[in-house]
Design an enzyme around this catalytic site. Structure first.
Site, PDB file in Angstrom:
ATOM      1  N   HIS A  37      29.635  -6.972 -18.017  1.00  0.00           N
ATOM      2  CA  HIS A  37      31.012  -6.997 -17.499  1.00  0.00           C
ATOM      3  C   HIS A  37      31.379  -5.632 -16.906  1.00  0.00           C
ATOM      4  CE1 HIS A  37      31.330 -10.108 -20.826  1.00  0.00           C
ATOM      5  NE2 HIS A  37      31.730 -10.797 -19.771  1.00  0.00           N
ATOM      6  N   GLN A  61      36.918 -25.126 -20.717  1.00  0.00           N
ATOM      7  CA  GLN A  61      35.503 -25.154 -20.328  1.00  0.00           C
ATOM      8  C   GLN A  61      34.566 -25.338 -21.519  1.00  0.00           C
ATOM      9  OE1 GLN A  61      35.893 -21.048 -18.598  1.00  0.00           O
ATOM     10  NE2 GLN A  61      33.805 -20.786 -19.336  1.00  0.00           N
TER      11      GLN A  61
END
Ligand code: PAF
Length: 281
Positions: A37, A61
């Site tokens: 990230h 999700q």
């Protein structure tokens, strides 16, 4: 760096930045940030005046029985990493800030979600497309950054942006790995010491596939077969899939003619890990 909870606060801040003529980059994440990230945020900070990081474990999700509840969360740690990487704003909504309880609108995808992760996670990409669309509307960034580790997600988001005329650029960034080759993932924290060692079979299989392709092997079944054989030697590993698909439309291929994505999902104990490599033109 600010941390905000609501779409209104994000919009107000972005509006201020736009008045100053600043460009805005978005890095969508589910938090528990790692070096992978960080590389996205650093790149976003290099290419935009301001950077928004969304930090939201998106319930839509996750399918039934998946790790929504146990997904690791640590906002203080995430904030320190974001600050160091050059982010300006963290958007950290609650599920109730993102979804109306009676929401009935979703963004769905066909075809590109039928192979790879879409086979065993049938609602996953609907949830991803929906939340990413919402983030694009809330932040209205110039560019959004996604990791190549989630290669199918990246292909799907690029297609969604094209199909739905979102006005932004999608930037795909390389996989970041541990020194021993394991692809960085928030889910690596689920692994015990023995599983952590076993998990190396994914990156070893990637390396083997890359070597075979570099040596001129074009037969997708041979490359995939050799990769599966390597993984199957690891007693703690259970293959979900190893597949070679076209890098744009995600349809299975028999010949490794670029662009190709060779991707895998493998359970190490109870932890499902993914890895891949691409063959580019
Ligand atoms: O890749 C992820 O972490 C998530 O799928 C994303 C893109 C942040 C959407 O929730």
């Amino acid at each position: 760096m600010k941390i905000v909870k609501t779409a209104e606060e994000v919009r107000a801040q972005v509006k201020e930045w736009r008045k100053e003529g600043y460009t805005v980059g978005l890095v969508p994440t589910m938090g528990f940030l790692h070096e992978g990230h960080k590389s996205l945020i650093v790149r976003a900070a290099a290419e935009n005046d301001k950077v928004v990081v969304s930090d939201f474990v998106n319930p839509t999700q996750f399918g039934p029985g998946e790790d929504l509840e146990s997904y690791p969360r640590d906002l203080d740690r995430d904030a320190a990493l974001c600050e160091e990487a050059g982010a300006d704003l963290i958007f950290n909504p609650e599920p109730s800030d993102m979804y109306f309880p009676d929401a009935t609108t979703y963004v769905t995808m066909t075809e590109l979600n039928e192979e790879l992760c879409g086979k065993t996670r049938p609602i996953h990409f609907r949830g991803v497309c929906t939340v990413v669309s919402k983030l694009f509307h809330i932040v209205a960034p110039d560019r959004a950054y996604f990791g190549q580790k989630d290669a199918q997600q990246l292909a799907i988001i690029k297609r969604m942006v094209r199909d739905l005329n979102f006005d932004l650029e999608i930037v795909g960034c390389p996989i970041v790995r541990e020194d021993d080759g394991l692809a960085k993932s928030s889910r690596n924290t689920y692994l015990n010491a023995q599983e952590r060692q076993a998990a190396l079979c994914l990156s070893k299989a990637v390396k083997l596939g890359q070597q075979m392709a570099a040596a001129g092997e074009k037969d997708a079944a041979k490359v995939v077969g050799a990769m599966k054989e390597l993984i199957e030697k690891e007693p703690l590993a259970r293959i979900d899939y190893v597949e070679a698909v076209n890098g744009i439309n995600m349809r299975p291929v028999e010949t490794l003619d670029a662009p190709v994505l060779v991707a895998m999902a493998v359970y190490i104990g109870k932890t499902r890990l993914i890895d891949n490599f691409i063959i580019e033109e």
